[in-house]
Design a protein around this motif. Structure first.
Motif, PDB file in Angstrom:
ATOM      1  N   LYS A   1       0.783  -1.114  -0.032  1.00  0.00           N
ATOM      2  CA  LYS A   1      -0.039  -0.007   0.186  1.00  0.00           C
ATOM      3  C   LYS A   1       0.625   1.081   0.053  1.00  0.00           C
ATOM      4  N   ALA A   2       2.110   1.418   0.825  1.00  0.00           N
ATOM      5  CA  ALA A   2       2.831   2.324   0.567  1.00  0.00           C
ATOM      6  C   ALA A   2       3.568   2.488  -0.772  1.00  0.00           C
ATOM      7  N   PHE A   3       3.997   1.380  -1.616  1.00  0.00           N
ATOM      8  CA  PHE A   3       4.344   1.692  -2.830  1.00  0.00           C
ATOM      9  C   PHE A   3       3.060   2.237  -3.848  1.00  0.00           C
ATOM     10  N   ILE A   4       1.827   1.716  -3.559  1.00  0.00           N
ATOM     11  CA  ILE A   4       0.874   2.362  -4.345  1.00  0.00           C
ATOM     12  C   ILE A   4       0.873   3.574  -4.270  1.00  0.00           C
ATOM     13  N   SER A   5       0.481   4.215  -2.893  1.00  0.00           N
ATOM     14  CA  SER A   5       0.767   5.533  -2.519  1.00  0.00           C
ATOM     15  C   SER A   5       1.740   6.285  -3.148  1.00  0.00           C
ATOM     16  N   LEU A   6       3.015   5.768  -3.262  1.00  0.00           N
ATOM     17  CA  LEU A   6       4.284   6.454  -4.092  1.00  0.00           C
ATOM     18  C   LEU A   6       3.860   6.614  -5.513  1.00  0.00           C
ATOM     19  N   VAL A   7       3.342   5.613  -5.914  1.00  0.00           N
ATOM     20  CA  VAL A   7       2.971   5.900  -7.454  1.00  0.00           C
ATOM     21  C   VAL A   7       1.861   6.764  -7.860  1.00  0.00           C
ATOM     22  N   ASP A   8       0.785   6.643  -6.679  1.00  0.00           N
ATOM     23  CA  ASP A   8      -0.199   7.760  -7.212  1.00  0.00           C
ATOM     24  C   ASP A   8       0.342   9.236  -6.946  1.00  0.00           C
ATOM     25  N   ASN A   9       1.055   9.300  -5.965  1.00  0.00           N
ATOM     26  CA  ASN A   9       1.658  10.474  -5.487  1.00  0.00           C
ATOM     27  C   ASN A   9       2.892  11.084  -6.524  1.00  0.00           C
ATOM     28  N   VAL A  10       3.413  10.277  -7.270  1.00  0.00           N
ATOM     29  CA  VAL A  10       4.495  10.601  -8.078  1.00  0.00           C
ATOM     30  C   VAL A  10       4.319  10.462  -9.642  1.00  0.00           C
ATOM     31  N   LEU A  11       3.895   9.157 -10.203  1.00  0.00           N
ATOM     32  CA  LEU A  11       3.583   9.131 -11.234  1.00  0.00           C
ATOM     33  C   LEU A  11       2.248   9.755 -12.106  1.00  0.00           C
ATOM     34  N   TYR A  12       1.307   9.381 -11.043  1.00  0.00           N
ATOM     35  CA  TYR A  12      -0.168  10.110 -11.470  1.00  0.00           C
ATOM     36  C   TYR A  12      -0.045  11.793 -11.523  1.00  0.00           C
ATOM     37  N   ASN A  13       0.690  12.269 -10.530  1.00  0.00           N
ATOM     38  CA  ASN A  13       0.663  13.725 -10.640  1.00  0.00           C
ATOM     39  C   ASN A  13       1.764  14.155 -11.730  1.00  0.00           C
ATOM     40  N   ALA A  14       3.137  13.286 -12.233  1.00  0.00           N
ATOM     41  CA  ALA A  14       3.796  13.704 -13.077  1.00  0.00           C
ATOM     42  C   ALA A  14       3.063  13.765 -14.533  1.00  0.00           C
ATOM     43  N   GLU A  15       2.232  12.479 -14.728  1.00  0.00           N
ATOM     44  CA  GLU A  15       1.471  12.752 -15.759  1.00  0.00           C
ATOM     45  C   GLU A  15       0.569  13.964 -15.880  1.00  0.00           C
ATOM     46  N   SER A  16      -0.186  14.137 -15.063  1.00  0.00           N
ATOM     47  CA  SER A  16      -0.985  15.387 -15.137  1.00  0.00           C
ATOM     48  C   SER A  16      -0.074  16.793 -15.110  1.00  0.00           C
ATOM     49  N   TYR A  17       0.995  16.806 -14.591  1.00  0.00           N
ATOM     50  CA  TYR A  17       2.005  18.078 -14.985  1.00  0.00           C
ATOM     51  C   TYR A  17       2.580  17.965 -16.320  1.00  0.00           C
ATOM     52  N   LEU A  18       2.897  16.929 -16.976  1.00  0.00           N
ATOM     53  CA  LEU A  18       3.299  16.924 -18.270  1.00  0.00           C
ATOM     54  C   LEU A  18       2.246  17.432 -19.275  1.00  0.00           C
ATOM     55  N   SER A  19       0.904  16.842 -18.953  1.00  0.00           N
ATOM     56  CA  SER A  19      -0.148  17.058 -19.712  1.00  0.00           C
ATOM     57  C   SER A  19      -0.552  18.603 -19.584  1.00  0.00           C
ATOM     58  N   TRP A  20      -0.542  19.366 -18.725  1.00  0.00           N
ATOM     59  CA  TRP A  20      -1.395  20.581 -18.120  1.00  0.00           C
ATOM     60  C   TRP A  20      -0.117  21.815 -18.078  1.00  0.00           C
ATOM     61  N   CYS A  21       1.012  21.383 -17.704  1.00  0.00           N
ATOM     62  CA  CYS A  21       1.930  22.439 -17.241  1.00  0.00           C
ATOM     63  C   CYS A  21       3.188  22.608 -18.152  1.00  0.00           C
ATOM     64  N   VAL A  22       3.321  21.635 -19.054  1.00  0.00           N
ATOM     65  CA  VAL A  22       4.519  21.734 -20.091  1.00  0.00           C
ATOM     66  C   VAL A  22       3.891  22.072 -21.181  1.00  0.00           C
ATOM     67  N   ASP A  23       4.614  23.479 -21.626  1.00  0.00           N
ATOM     68  CA  ASP A  23       3.607  24.199 -22.823  1.00  0.00           C
ATOM     69  C   ASP A  23       3.540  23.361 -24.201  1.00  0.00           C
ATOM     70  N   GLU A  24       4.683  22.756 -24.420  1.00  0.00           N
ATOM     71  CA  GLU A  24       4.416  22.125 -25.665  1.00  0.00           C
ATOM     72  C   GLU A  24       3.427  20.813 -25.659  1.00  0.00           C
ATOM     73  N   VAL A  25       3.442  20.099 -24.503  1.00  0.00           N
ATOM     74  CA  VAL A  25       2.349  19.224 -24.553  1.00  0.00           C
ATOM     75  C   VAL A  25       0.827  19.778 -24.335  1.00  0.00           C
ATOM     76  N   SER A  26       0.742  20.670 -23.495  1.00  0.00           N
ATOM     77  CA  SER A  26      -0.478  21.381 -23.147  1.00  0.00           C
ATOM     78  C   SER A  26      -1.147  21.879 -24.471  1.00  0.00           C
ATOM     79  N   GLU A  27      -0.341  22.702 -25.275  1.00  0.00           N
ATOM     80  CA  GLU A  27      -0.876  23.432 -26.519  1.00  0.00           C
ATOM     81  C   GLU A  27      -1.296  22.248 -27.572  1.00  0.00           C
TER      82      GLU A  27
END
Length: 261
Positions: A118-144
């Motif tokens: 469960k600790a590793f699942i939390s790590l994946v949720d907190n890092v990989l999911y948020n990184a995917e969201s960041y890449l999608s919405w905060c990196v201009d070349e991807v967002s646009e």
């Protein structure tokens, strides 16, 4: 030692009996956005997590791609799974529902192992999911070039602009609330590298993260890593390169893919 086949995995999980699987409804449906033109990386990963979990149990389900999949969801999150009278969305709630119905991949673990999982699942949720969201919405070349055109594709003007504004505000607000909006993309990549290294060390030379059979963690990690590795149209592939530079995780993805195909 060769990895157990999917048949061996299912037999072990059911204790040699297919009774629960035989009672599985025939009309289970997983709803998700359109893969070819609409779905975004975080949602693609989430859908893959649930599909992988179902496939590891060899449970029958139908995938229906809908333009309004997120609007159909009671939480606005996908995937949306319909099992008889149950309609539930998002990865962890869906897996919790399946576990409650007797389809629990981690039933062979000890209490301490389950806590670590469960600790590793939390790590994946907190890092990989948020990184995917960041890449999608905060990196201009991807967002646009990717996120905005895909997210607005089902809608006409002016609704498309309003919905994009609302979704962008929602995602950026969520990232800000957890301290990710102030990160640079370099810092995000460092978070992903640290996460991948921790997963690689836990996996070691084993086939799965815990013992001889997959757990919830294996399904969730595979969903995120496979989504990152195979989303080739992104103009920025930094996250995929991090995964590719972690050989144990690439091997792990290949193993799970061969099992569920």
């Amino acid at each position: 030692m060769a990895a157990p086949s999917l048949k061996d995995v299912v037999t072990s999980l059911f204790g040699g009996s297919d009774t629960r699987r035989e009672m599985w409804p025939e009309d289970v449906v997983l709803y998700q956005p359109i893969e070819a033109t609409q779905i975004l990386l975080p949602d693609f990963a989430s859908c893959l997590c649930v599909k992988t979990y179902l496939n590891l149990f060899k449970l029958n389900f139908t995938t229906e791609q809908r333009l309004n999949a997120t609007e159909m969801s009671p939480t606005g999150k996908v995937p949306l799974l319909k099992i008889e009278a149950d309609i539930i969305s998002d990865v962890n709630p869906v897996i919790s529902l399946l576990c409650g119905k007797g389809f629990q991949l981690s039933s062979h673990l000890t209490d301490s192992e389950r806590a670590e999982m469960k600790a590793f699942i939390s790590l994946v949720d907190n890092v990989l999911y948020n990184a995917e969201s960041y890449l999608s919405w905060c990196v201009d070349e991807v967002s646009e070039n990717i996120t905005k055109p895909r997210y607005t594709s089902p809608y006409s003007w002016p609704l498309n602009h309003f919905l994009l504004w609302r979704k962008s505000r929602q995602e950026l607000g969520r990232l800000e609330s957890i301290g990710w909006l102030k990160k640079t993309f370099t810092e995000v990549c460092e978070e992903v590298e640290t996460c991948c290294q921790a997963l690689s060390e836990r996996l070691g030379d084993n086939t799965y993260f815990f013992g001889d059979f997959p757990t919830e963690l294996d399904a969730i990690v595979y969903g995120h890593l496979y989504a990152i590795l195979t989303t080739e149209q992104l103009p920025n592939t930094a996250l995929a390169q991090i995964v590719k530079n972690t050989p144990r995780l690439v091997r792990f993805c290949t193993t799970i893919q061969s099992m569920i195909e």
